[in-house]
Write an enzyme that holds these catalytic residues in place. Structure first.
Site, PDB file in Angstrom:
ATOM      1  N   SER A   1       0.863  -1.182   0.000  1.00  0.00           N
ATOM      2  CA  SER A   1       0.000   0.000   0.000  1.00  0.00           C
ATOM      3  C   SER A   1       0.899   1.230   0.000  1.00  0.00           C
ATOM      4  CB  SER A   1      -0.947  -0.039   1.201  1.00  0.00           C
ATOM      5  OG  SER A   1      -1.870   1.031   1.156  1.00  0.00           O
TER       6      SER A   1
ATOM      7  N   HIS B   1      -2.631  -0.862  -3.345  1.00  0.00           N
ATOM      8  CA  HIS B   1      -3.746   0.068  -3.193  1.00  0.00           C
ATOM      9  C   HIS B   1      -3.493   1.320  -4.022  1.00  0.00           C
ATOM     10  CE1 HIS B   1      -4.339  -1.968   0.986  1.00  0.00           C
ATOM     11  NE2 HIS B   1      -4.882  -2.673   0.009  1.00  0.00           N
TER      12      HIS B   1
ATOM     13  N   ASP C   1      -4.682  -4.756   5.893  1.00  0.00           N
ATOM     14  CA  ASP C   1      -5.028  -5.604   4.754  1.00  0.00           C
ATOM     15  C   ASP C   1      -3.907  -6.624   4.522  1.00  0.00           C
ATOM     16  OD1 ASP C   1      -6.543  -6.516   2.593  1.00  0.00           O
ATOM     17  OD2 ASP C   1      -5.500  -5.196   1.184  1.00  0.00           O
TER      18      ASP C   1
END
Length: 199
Positions: free
Chosen positions: A19, A46, A139
């Protein structure tokens, strides 16, 4: 097969999640994997869904591996990197075919590393390697547990050296991790795993 039993065969896939700080981390990892990789690489990074993404173009310049946005219905080829498109979950089925989904956010994100890892665990079991790199949030933690519970191997970037430690720390905190490594050492361990099972 349980997580403490040895793999019955060679690894078949590598799944990577990142991310915040991920473009640089992915550049380092993919650049070090080299052109002769025997398995496909699936990536959840992401991305801001409001903008057209150039991540595949950027990463293509930093690795010898072909890099592309994943497409539904594709069968991943060895030595190719497939990146989840912005705002789409990336999954792989037991038939080895990629699917994309616009189902609801998971832990406030889409694409979700958890969903990718869970699908990889279901499709490949002990033949899967999951890597969690820099990022905020959690995540990938549940997905890492799924991979390890099926006998796969989980690698986390060392939170102490990650640009953003949240995601790798969440994985380490689950206990479902086999290796905790500085970013620059991950590619060599991946290669070692692939070569050890390919004999």
């Amino acid at each position: 097969m349980t997580a403490d039993q040895p793999s019955a065969g060679p690894y078949a896939i590598v799944a990577v999640a990142s991310s915040a700080g991920g473009i640089q981390a992915l550049s380092t990892l993919l650049g070090a994997l080299g052109p002769e990789l025997a398995v496909p690489v699936l990536v959840v990074q992401h991305l801001d869904p409001r903008h057209r993404t150039v991540i595949a173009d950027v990463l293509s310049r930093r690795t010898d591996l072909p890099v592309k946005l994943a497409e539904a219905g594709e069968k991943p080829s060895p030595g190719t990197v497939y990146i989840a498109p912005p705002d789409r979950h990336l999954l792989i089925g037991s038939d080895g075919i990629l699917t994309l989904s616009s189902t609801e956010l998971v832990h406030f994100v889409r694409p979700s590393a958890d969903l990718l890892f869970e699908s990889v665990a279901g499709a490949y079991g002990a033949r899967a390697i999951a890597c969690v790199l820099t990022g905020t949030g959690m995540d990938g933690a549940m997905g890492a547990e799924a991979v390890q519970s099926r006998g796969g191997t989980v690698i986390a970037e060392d939170p102490q050296t990650a640009e953003f430690p949240g995601m790798p720390r969440a994985v380490v905190d689950t206990g479902a991790v086999d290796f905790v490594l500085p970013l620059v050492e991950i590619a060599a361990v991946v290669h070692g795993l692939l070569e050890a099972t390919g004999q």
